[in-house]
Write an enzyme that holds these catalytic residues in place. Structure first.
Site, PDB file in Angstrom:
ATOM      1  N   LYS A  36      -7.072   8.235  -8.015  1.00 27.90           N
ATOM      2  CA  LYS A  36      -6.958   7.541  -6.386  1.00 27.90           C
ATOM      3  C   LYS A  36      -6.987   6.280  -6.702  1.00 27.90           C
ATOM      4  O   LYS A  36      -6.772   5.516  -5.653  1.00 27.90           O
ATOM      5  CB  LYS A  36      -8.075   8.014  -5.669  1.00 27.90           C
ATOM      6  CG  LYS A  36      -8.021   9.460  -5.262  1.00 27.90           C
ATOM      7  CD  LYS A  36      -9.158   9.785  -4.250  1.00 27.90           C
ATOM      8  CE  LYS A  36      -9.160  11.415  -4.042  1.00 27.90           C
ATOM      9  NZ  LYS A  36     -10.088  11.963  -3.198  1.00 27.90           N
ATOM     10  N   ASN A  37      -7.244   5.667  -7.867  1.00 27.47           N
ATOM     11  CA  ASN A  37      -6.931   4.117  -7.897  1.00 27.47           C
ATOM     12  C   ASN A  37      -5.534   3.779  -7.790  1.00 27.47           C
ATOM     13  O   ASN A  37      -4.682   4.406  -8.297  1.00 27.47           O
ATOM     14  CB  ASN A  37      -7.484   3.649  -9.392  1.00 27.47           C
ATOM     15  CG  ASN A  37      -7.425   2.263  -9.349  1.00 27.47           C
ATOM     16  OD1 ASN A  37      -6.824   1.457  -9.336  1.00 27.47           O
ATOM     17  ND2 ASN A  37      -8.686   1.733  -9.489  1.00 27.47           N
ATOM     18  N   GLN A  38      -5.657   2.540  -7.047  1.00 26.86           N
ATOM     19  CA  GLN A  38      -3.968   2.276  -6.645  1.00 26.86           C
ATOM     20  C   GLN A  38      -3.444   1.490  -7.658  1.00 26.86           C
ATOM     21  O   GLN A  38      -2.167   1.016  -7.247  1.00 26.86           O
ATOM     22  CB  GLN A  38      -4.008   1.776  -5.233  1.00 26.86           C
ATOM     23  CG  GLN A  38      -4.463   2.591  -4.047  1.00 26.86           C
ATOM     24  CD  GLN A  38      -4.592   2.044  -2.809  1.00 26.86           C
ATOM     25  OE1 GLN A  38      -4.887   0.791  -2.586  1.00 26.86           O
ATOM     26  NE2 GLN A  38      -4.354   2.805  -1.818  1.00 26.86           N
ATOM     27  N   SER A  86      -7.716  -2.870  -6.371  1.00 30.40           N
ATOM     28  CA  SER A  86      -6.935  -1.830  -6.331  1.00 30.40           C
ATOM     29  C   SER A  86      -7.788  -0.328  -6.157  1.00 30.40           C
ATOM     30  O   SER A  86      -7.282   0.871  -6.111  1.00 30.40           O
ATOM     31  CB  SER A  86      -6.199  -1.516  -7.584  1.00 30.40           C
ATOM     32  OG  SER A  86      -6.882  -1.234  -8.795  1.00 30.40           O
TER      33      SER A  86
END
Length: 183
Positions: free
Chosen positions: A50-52, A156
């Site tokens: 889920k880290n962008q 992020s």
């Protein structure tokens, strides 16, 4: 009398981060705070699904990073003269949030800066890393022939809930440096 659970009775262990990703030609260095538990388990920067980070980077440098395996992502990032590391070498962190970081030991950024003579910009991925910007800017300036610019970017992390579009705008601006004249 019941015994306390191990998670509450024993102190959290000291965690050790990842090695820097860089080449001598890098002009930008993105500094996070410390890898998440998912990243440490995978031995990959920004390994939490889920880290962008990889999406922000892909859209900023116009590369299909999300379609590539980790090593190819790293190679494409380095081809754009962008390095990756963290401000903390080790820490105690009982959870995954930056706010949980305790007893952080700094990475040897002076040694890294000495191997990055073309460094023009330090980009900090979030406020936890960004709080070290003044000291690291001074350190970089003492190691390089010039003082690099700094940018503190929206994190992020999925825990930082501003819109992706707003994050992307800031990331694109920070990751754009005019290419040197190759004539």
């Amino acid at each position: 009398m019941p015994r306390p659970s191990p998670s509450t009775s024993s102190p959290a262990s000291r965690l050790v981060g990842l090695s820097p990703v860089y080449r001598q030609e890098c002009r930008i260095l993105i500094l996070g705070s410390f890898p998440s538990p998912a990243s440490l388990a995978a031995r990959q920067y920004y390994g939490h699904a889920k880290n962008q980070f990889w999406r922000l980077l892909a859209d900023s440098i116009h590369e299909p990073l999300l379609e590539l395996d980790y090593q190819e992502r790293i190679e494409r990032t380095l081809a754009h003269q962008i390095g990756i590391w963290d401000v903390y070498k080790s820490c105690v962190r009982p959870g995954a949030l930056d706010a949980d970081i305790r007893a952080g030991t700094m990475n040897d950024l002076a040694a890294l800066f000495a191997h990055m003579p073309h460094l023009e910009r330090l980009c900090f991925n979030g406020q936890t890393a960004g709080k070290h910007a003044p000291r690291l800017l001074s350190l970089a300036a003492s190691m390089l022939a010039r003082t690099p610019e700094t940018r503190i970017l929206p994190s992020s992390s999925p825990a930082y809930t501003i819109s992706f579009a707003h994050k992307l705008e800031r990331w694109q601006e920070a990751l754009t440096i005019a290419k040197p004249d190759m004539r």
